[in-house]
Design a protein around this motif. Sequence first.
Motif, PDB file in Angstrom:
ATOM      1  N   GLY A 193     108.073  40.966 -36.983  1.00  0.00           N
ATOM      2  CA  GLY A 193     108.161  41.880 -38.107  1.00  0.00           C
ATOM      3  C   GLY A 193     108.322  41.187 -39.439  1.00  0.00           C
ATOM      4  N   GLY A 194     108.116  39.880 -39.470  1.00  0.00           N
ATOM      5  CA  GLY A 194     108.257  39.126 -40.706  1.00  0.00           C
ATOM      6  C   GLY A 194     107.052  39.272 -41.614  1.00  0.00           C
ATOM      7  N   GLY A 195     107.194  38.743 -42.828  1.00  0.00           N
ATOM      8  CA  GLY A 195     106.107  38.786 -43.796  1.00  0.00           C
ATOM      9  C   GLY A 195     105.491  37.414 -43.991  1.00  0.00           C
ATOM     10  N   LEU A 196     104.377  37.387 -44.684  1.00  0.00           N
ATOM     11  CA  LEU A 196     103.650  36.144 -44.930  1.00  0.00           C
ATOM     12  C   LEU A 196     104.200  35.448 -46.176  1.00  0.00           C
ATOM     13  CD1 LEU A 196      99.999  37.407 -44.309  1.00  0.00           C
ATOM     14  CD2 LEU A 196     101.416  36.080 -42.739  1.00  0.00           C
ATOM     15  N   ALA A 197     104.494  34.156 -46.049  1.00  0.00           N
ATOM     16  CA  ALA A 197     104.938  33.354 -47.188  1.00  0.00           C
ATOM     17  C   ALA A 197     103.703  32.824 -47.907  1.00  0.00           C
ATOM     18  CB  ALA A 197     105.838  32.219 -46.720  1.00  0.00           C
ATOM     19  N   VAL A 198     103.055  33.700 -48.660  1.00  0.00           N
ATOM     20  CA  VAL A 198     101.737  33.407 -49.225  1.00  0.00           C
ATOM     21  C   VAL A 198     101.771  32.189 -50.146  1.00  0.00           C
ATOM     22  CG1 VAL A 198      99.850  34.317 -50.622  1.00  0.00           C
ATOM     23  CG2 VAL A 198     101.072  35.826 -49.040  1.00  0.00           C
ATOM     24  N   GLY A 199     102.802  32.081 -50.973  1.00  0.00           N
ATOM     25  CA  GLY A 199     102.881  30.945 -51.890  1.00  0.00           C
ATOM     26  C   GLY A 199     102.947  29.617 -51.152  1.00  0.00           C
ATOM     27  N   VAL A 258      90.455  13.069 -50.688  1.00  0.00           N
ATOM     28  CA  VAL A 258      91.273  12.009 -51.273  1.00  0.00           C
ATOM     29  C   VAL A 258      91.261  10.771 -50.382  1.00  0.00           C
ATOM     30  CG1 VAL A 258      93.614  11.347 -51.929  1.00  0.00           C
ATOM     31  CG2 VAL A 258      92.743  13.614 -52.535  1.00  0.00           C
ATOM     32  N   GLU A 259      91.519  10.993 -49.115  1.00  0.00           N
ATOM     33  CA  GLU A 259      91.563   9.854 -48.198  1.00  0.00           C
ATOM     34  C   GLU A 259      90.203   9.203 -48.018  1.00  0.00           C
ATOM     35  OE1 GLU A 259      94.191   9.109 -44.884  1.00  0.00           O
ATOM     36  OE2 GLU A 259      94.290  11.277 -44.728  1.00  0.00           O
ATOM     37  N   GLY A 260      89.165  10.018 -47.882  1.00  0.00           N
ATOM     38  CA  GLY A 260      87.827   9.460 -47.696  1.00  0.00           C
ATOM     39  C   GLY A 260      87.425   8.560 -48.853  1.00  0.00           C
ATOM     40  N   VAL A 261      87.699   9.035 -50.072  1.00  0.00           N
ATOM     41  CA  VAL A 261      87.347   8.242 -51.264  1.00  0.00           C
ATOM     42  C   VAL A 261      88.182   6.969 -51.334  1.00  0.00           C
ATOM     43  CG1 VAL A 261      87.410   8.217 -53.782  1.00  0.00           C
ATOM     44  CG2 VAL A 261      86.498  10.211 -52.580  1.00  0.00           C
ATOM     45  N   LEU A 262      89.495   7.084 -51.107  1.00  0.00           N
ATOM     46  CA  LEU A 262      90.357   5.910 -51.159  1.00  0.00           C
ATOM     47  C   LEU A 262      89.987   4.886 -50.093  1.00  0.00           C
ATOM     48  CD1 LEU A 262      93.905   7.425 -51.823  1.00  0.00           C
ATOM     49  CD2 LEU A 262      92.546   6.034 -53.381  1.00  0.00           C
ATOM     50  N   GLN A 275     103.259  10.035 -46.355  1.00  0.00           N
ATOM     51  CA  GLN A 275     104.550   9.980 -47.019  1.00  0.00           C
ATOM     52  C   GLN A 275     104.663  11.054 -48.100  1.00  0.00           C
ATOM     53  OE1 GLN A 275     107.325   8.420 -46.436  1.00  0.00           O
ATOM     54  NE2 GLN A 275     106.577   7.221 -44.702  1.00  0.00           N
ATOM     55  N   THR A 276     103.553  11.347 -48.762  1.00  0.00           N
ATOM     56  CA  THR A 276     103.554  12.437 -49.737  1.00  0.00           C
ATOM     57  C   THR A 276     103.866  13.767 -49.057  1.00  0.00           C
ATOM     58  OG1 THR A 276     101.928  11.274 -51.104  1.00  0.00           O
ATOM     59  CG2 THR A 276     102.192  13.630 -51.489  1.00  0.00           C
ATOM     60  N   ALA A 277     103.274  13.978 -47.879  1.00  0.00           N
ATOM     61  CA  ALA A 277     103.530  15.209 -47.127  1.00  0.00           C
ATOM     62  C   ALA A 277     105.003  15.319 -46.740  1.00  0.00           C
ATOM     63  CB  ALA A 277     102.656  15.251 -45.876  1.00  0.00           C
ATOM     64  N   ILE A 278     105.620  14.208 -46.356  1.00  0.00           N
ATOM     65  CA  ILE A 278     107.038  14.227 -45.989  1.00  0.00           C
ATOM     66  C   ILE A 278     107.895  14.599 -47.192  1.00  0.00           C
ATOM     67  CG2 ILE A 278     108.974  12.774 -45.288  1.00  0.00           C
ATOM     68  CD1 ILE A 278     107.031  11.266 -43.452  1.00  0.00           C
ATOM     69  N   VAL A 279     107.584  14.012 -48.347  1.00  0.00           N
ATOM     70  CA  VAL A 279     108.343  14.318 -49.560  1.00  0.00           C
ATOM     71  C   VAL A 279     108.234  15.803 -49.896  1.00  0.00           C
ATOM     72  CG1 VAL A 279     108.465  13.933 -52.051  1.00  0.00           C
ATOM     73  CG2 VAL A 279     108.164  11.990 -50.501  1.00  0.00           C
ATOM     74  N   LEU A 280     107.030  16.364 -49.765  1.00  0.00           N
ATOM     75  CA  LEU A 280     106.808  17.767 -50.094  1.00  0.00           C
ATOM     76  C   LEU A 280     107.256  18.718 -48.987  1.00  0.00           C
ATOM     77  CD1 LEU A 280     103.231  17.448 -51.669  1.00  0.00           C
ATOM     78  CD2 LEU A 280     105.403  17.716 -52.885  1.00  0.00           C
ATOM     79  N   GLY A 281     107.468  18.196 -47.785  1.00  0.00           N
ATOM     80  CA  GLY A 281     107.832  19.043 -46.653  1.00  0.00           C
ATOM     81  C   GLY A 281     106.659  19.814 -46.091  1.00  0.00           C
ATOM     82  N   PHE A 282     105.434  19.300 -46.256  1.00  0.00           N
ATOM     83  CA  PHE A 282     104.239  19.990 -45.779  1.00  0.00           C
ATOM     84  C   PHE A 282     103.842  19.468 -44.399  1.00  0.00           C
ATOM     85  CE2 PHE A 282     102.429  20.767 -50.319  1.00  0.00           C
ATOM     86  CZ  PHE A 282     103.415  21.710 -50.537  1.00  0.00           C
ATOM     87  N   ILE A 339     100.287  24.554 -48.974  1.00  0.00           N
ATOM     88  CA  ILE A 339      99.973  23.750 -47.791  1.00  0.00           C
ATOM     89  C   ILE A 339      98.466  23.663 -47.572  1.00  0.00           C
ATOM     90  CG2 ILE A 339     100.182  23.656 -45.273  1.00  0.00           C
ATOM     91  CD1 ILE A 339     102.971  24.852 -45.561  1.00  0.00           C
ATOM     92  N   LEU A 340      97.762  24.803 -47.702  1.00  0.00           N
ATOM     93  CA  LEU A 340      96.309  24.788 -47.502  1.00  0.00           C
ATOM     94  C   LEU A 340      95.618  23.924 -48.549  1.00  0.00           C
ATOM     95  CD1 LEU A 340      95.637  28.525 -46.562  1.00  0.00           C
ATOM     96  CD2 LEU A 340      95.381  26.542 -45.069  1.00  0.00           C
ATOM     97  N   GLY A 341      96.095  23.992 -49.801  1.00  0.00           N
ATOM     98  CA  GLY A 341      95.522  23.141 -50.835  1.00  0.00           C
ATOM     99  C   GLY A 341      95.693  21.669 -50.493  1.00  0.00           C
ATOM    100  N   PHE A 342      96.857  21.314 -49.984  1.00  0.00           N
ATOM    101  CA  PHE A 342      97.108  19.926 -49.574  1.00  0.00           C
ATOM    102  C   PHE A 342      96.194  19.540 -48.419  1.00  0.00           C
ATOM    103  CE2 PHE A 342      99.495  16.462 -47.582  1.00  0.00           C
ATOM    104  CZ  PHE A 342      99.860  15.708 -48.685  1.00  0.00           C
ATOM    105  N   TRP A 343      96.070  20.423 -47.431  1.00  0.00           N
ATOM    106  CA  TRP A 343      95.201  20.142 -46.283  1.00  0.00           C
ATOM    107  C   TRP A 343      93.755  19.925 -46.713  1.00  0.00           C
ATOM    108  CZ3 TRP A 343      97.054  24.373 -42.281  1.00  0.00           C
ATOM    109  CH2 TRP A 343      98.293  23.978 -41.760  1.00  0.00           C
ATOM    110  N   PHE A 344      93.262  20.793 -47.579  1.00  0.00           N
ATOM    111  CA  PHE A 344      91.856  20.680 -47.996  1.00  0.00           C
ATOM    112  C   PHE A 344      91.617  19.420 -48.825  1.00  0.00           C
ATOM    113  CE2 PHE A 344      91.584  25.424 -47.344  1.00  0.00           C
ATOM    114  CZ  PHE A 344      90.613  25.350 -46.343  1.00  0.00           C
TER     115      PHE A 344
END
Length: 404
Positions: free
Chosen positions: A122-128, A143-147, A333-340, A133-138
Motif C-alpha cells: 500500500g505504499g507510494g512511489l518515491a518518484v524523485g 560516461v564510462e564508455g567514453v572514459l 564510488q560516486t554511487a556509494i557517496v550518493l547512496g544509489f 537513480i534512473l538518471g544515474f543509471w542511464f
Amino acid sequence: MPSAVGIVAVALVTSLFMAFTVGANSNSAPIAPAVGANALSTLKGAFLVGIVAAAGAVAQGGSISETIGHGLVTSVTITPLAAAATLLTAATLITIGNSYGYPIPSAFTVSGAAVGAGLALGGGLAVGTYAQILGFWFAIPFVEGVLAYALARVLLGDRAPDTVVIPLLVAGVGYALANVQLSFIPTPRGEQGSVAGYVSHQLGGVAGFLGADEFGLVVVSLAVALAVLAVTYWQLVKNVTAGINRILVALALVVVFTSGGTQVGLATGPLEPVFSSALGLPGAVLLAFGGFGILLGGWVRSPRLIQAVAREYASLGPKRSIAAFIPAFLVAQTAIVLGFPISFNKVMISSIVGSGLVGRSSRSGGISARKTGYTVVAWVLSMVGGAAISYALYNVLAAVLGAG
C-alpha cells in the motif's frame, strides 16, 4: 498462522540467498578483465572475489542498503514478509540468468522487486528518488564508455611511455582511494571517515602545520598518491610485463572491494527495517551478515560468470583492462557517496565495451554485439519483471500465510 519469528527467519534466509547470489553474480565482473588478460587464474580470482568483496561490503555498504530499505517507497515500512518476497524474487531471477551465462543486473532486479513489494503493502512511489537513480543509471554507459575509450587510447598509444602514463593513472586512483568513506574510520562528528581525513585530523592535532581540514585532506591525499606513483613506477622499471600484471591485479582488487560496497545493500536493504525494529540490531551486523553471503557466493559460483564477462564480451589485454577498471572504480564510488544502487555488471560491461573498442575493426570480433544486445534486454526485463513478480508473490504469500 506463522509466527513473527518464523517470518523473520524466512526473510533472513532469503537475504542470505540473495547475498550468495550477488557474490556469485555482480562481484565477479570486476575481476574478469584481469582474468581475460591472463594476469590471474579464474579460480584464484574467484577466491579473491569472495574475501575482498566481503570486506568492501562491511566497510562501504551502509548508504545503498539504507536507500533500498527506506528510500524506494513512501508511507509504509517494509515488513519481514515483504522483504522475503523482494529478495526471493530478485535472487531467483538472477540465478536463472547465471545458469544461462547472462549476468542479470542485481540493482535493476532488486530495486524493481522492492518497489513491487512496497506497492503491494500500500505504499507510494518515491518518484524523485527514481528520477535521480534512473538518471544515474542511464549516464553510466555513456560516461564510462567514453572514459574507458579515452584511457585505452592513451595507454595503447605511443606518445608517452608506460612508465609515465600508468603510474600517473594509478596515482589518481590512490588519491581517490584515500578519500573514500569507510565504516570503521570514525570522525569527530560520529560519521564515516576516510583514511585521508583521519590521518590529517591526527596530524593536525599533533602538529598544527596542516591548518584547515581541507588543506590537510589535500596534503595527505597527495602523499598517498605520490607513494602509489613511486611503487607503480618501481614495479614497471623492474619488469614492464610483470609490473603491468601486478598493477592490473591490484586495480582489480580495489574495484572488487568497491563492488562489495555497492552490492551488499541489494541483499541487506530490504532487511534494514527488520533489523532496526524487530531485532534491534545495528546496521553493522546486517552488513556483516550480507558480507558472509557474498563471501560464500564468490567462492562457490563466480567462476562461470568470470569466464562469461572475460571471454565473451570483449577480448582485453592488460592495458585495456586498466582502462576499464579506473572508470568503473570512480563511478561505483560516486554511487556509494550518493547512496544509489547500481548494477556492477552494467558498470564493468560498459567499461569493457568502451576500452575494447580501441584498435578493433568492426569485423575483428572484439565486442559481441549479439551478447551485449541480449544483456540490455535482460536489464530492462529484470526490473519490470521483478516489480510485477514481487507484487504478485507478496499478495500470494500474504493470502496463504495470513500475514503482512
